[in-house]
Design an enzyme around this catalytic site. Structure first.
Site, PDB file in Angstrom:
ATOM      1  N   GLU A  69     -48.647  20.502  21.462  1.00  7.32           N
ATOM      2  CA  GLU A  69     -48.296  21.680  22.251  1.00  7.32           C
ATOM      3  C   GLU A  69     -46.861  22.120  21.960  1.00  7.32           C
ATOM      4  OE1 GLU A  69     -49.367  20.777  26.344  1.00  7.32           O
ATOM      5  OE2 GLU A  69     -51.496  20.973  25.839  1.00  7.32           O
ATOM      6  N   GLU A 108     -58.494  19.362  16.602  1.00  3.40           N
ATOM      7  CA  GLU A 108     -59.465  19.560  15.518  1.00  3.40           C
ATOM      8  C   GLU A 108     -58.810  20.230  14.318  1.00  3.40           C
ATOM      9  OE1 GLU A 108     -59.716  20.310  18.740  1.00  3.40           O
ATOM     10  OE2 GLU A 108     -61.782  20.660  19.331  1.00  3.40           O
ATOM     11  N   CYS A 149     -63.067  24.418  20.778  1.00  2.00           N
ATOM     12  CA  CYS A 149     -62.755  25.817  21.118  1.00  2.00           C
ATOM     13  C   CYS A 149     -63.238  26.753  20.011  1.00  2.00           C
ATOM     14  CB  CYS A 149     -61.267  25.993  21.400  1.00  2.00           C
ATOM     15  SG  CYS A 149     -60.252  26.257  19.927  1.00  2.00           S
ATOM     16  N   CYS A 180     -61.246  26.763  16.675  1.00  2.00           N
ATOM     17  CA  CYS A 180     -61.508  25.588  15.830  1.00  2.00           C
ATOM     18  C   CYS A 180     -62.890  25.659  15.194  1.00  2.00           C
ATOM     19  CB  CYS A 180     -61.355  24.308  16.639  1.00  2.00           C
ATOM     20  SG  CYS A 180     -59.635  23.970  17.075  1.00  2.00           S
TER      21      CYS A 180
HETATM   22  N1  THU Z   1     -57.401  21.556  22.941  1.00  2.00           N
HETATM   23  C1  THU Z   1     -57.744  20.910  21.784  1.00  2.00           C
HETATM   24  O1  THU Z   1     -56.927  20.194  21.195  1.00  2.00           O
HETATM   25  N2  THU Z   1     -59.004  21.081  21.317  1.00  2.00           N
HETATM   26  C2  THU Z   1     -59.974  21.829  21.915  1.00  2.00           C
HETATM   27  O2  THU Z   1     -61.063  21.995  21.374  1.00  2.00           O
HETATM   28  C3  THU Z   1     -59.714  22.431  23.218  1.00  2.00           C
HETATM   29  C4  THU Z   1     -58.308  22.422  23.666  1.00  2.00           C
HETATM   30  C5  THU Z   1     -56.054  21.363  23.475  1.00  2.00           C
HETATM   31  C6  THU Z   1     -55.159  22.548  23.354  1.00  2.00           C
HETATM   32  C7  THU Z   1     -54.186  22.308  24.480  1.00  2.00           C
HETATM   33  O3  THU Z   1     -53.142  21.467  24.023  1.00  2.00           O
HETATM   34  C8  THU Z   1     -54.992  21.561  25.533  1.00  2.00           C
HETATM   35  O4  THU Z   1     -56.128  21.067  24.849  1.00  2.00           O
HETATM   36  C9  THU Z   1     -55.428  22.403  26.707  1.00  2.00           C
HETATM   37  O5  THU Z   1     -56.038  23.572  26.284  1.00  2.00           O
END
Ligand code: THU
Length: 135
Positions: free
Chosen positions: A45, A56, A87, A90
């Site tokens: 983040e 991913e 998501c 990804c």
């Molecule tokens: N996040 C992922 O790493 N992968 C996903 O498929 C969904 C969301 C992360 C992004 C962010 O750091 C946190 O999860 C909340 O959205």
């Protein structure tokens, strides 16, 4: 490496290194390539929230950087109420490297859901479109 081992790698080798001070939602990914190598990813983040990188996509970037572009399976794990969905962004990034990749979604509670990428992202935009353009 079987699916259970891939999930374990996502939890113990990737998710533990997630940098998620804003959401507190730590995600780990483990990407199994055709040649048997496994590449890891964790979400990273940023104070500029929109710059956050999903686990991913970090795993995909690690694999491609090492010369792997053919993916067998991706395990993604978080501590959510259901197996961690991938998501939309990804899904699109994974689609670049093939619709047949098996996606193994899991949570820390041990729930697992499996699907093929092409079923998670039907009608993906791919380079087939670009290569068809007469220029
Ligand atoms: N996040 C992922 O790493 N992968 C996903 O498929 C969904 C969301 C992360 C992004 C962010 O750091 C946190 O999860 C909340 O959205």
């Amino acid at each position: 490496m079987d699916d259970t081992e891939l999930i374990q790698a996502a939890i113990t080798e990737a998710r533990q290194n997630a940098y998620a001070p804003y959401s507190g939602f730590r995600v780990g990914a483990a990407l199994l390539c055709e040649d048997g190598r496994v590449f890891l990813g964790a979400n990273v983040e940023n104070a500029v929230y929109g710059l956050t990188m999903c686990a991913e996509r970090v795993a995909v970037a690690n694999a491609v950087t090492a010369g792997c572009r053919s993916f067998e399976a991706l395990a993604v794990v978080a501590d959510g109420p259901t197996p961690c969905p991938v998501c939309g962004a990804c899904r699109q990034v994974l689609a670049e490297f093939g619709p047949e990749t098996r996606i193994i979604m899991a949570n820390i509670a041990g729930e697992v859901k499996k699907a093929k990428l092409k079923d998670l992202l039907p009608t993906a935009f791919t380079n087939e479109q670009l290569f068809n353009e007469k220029r």
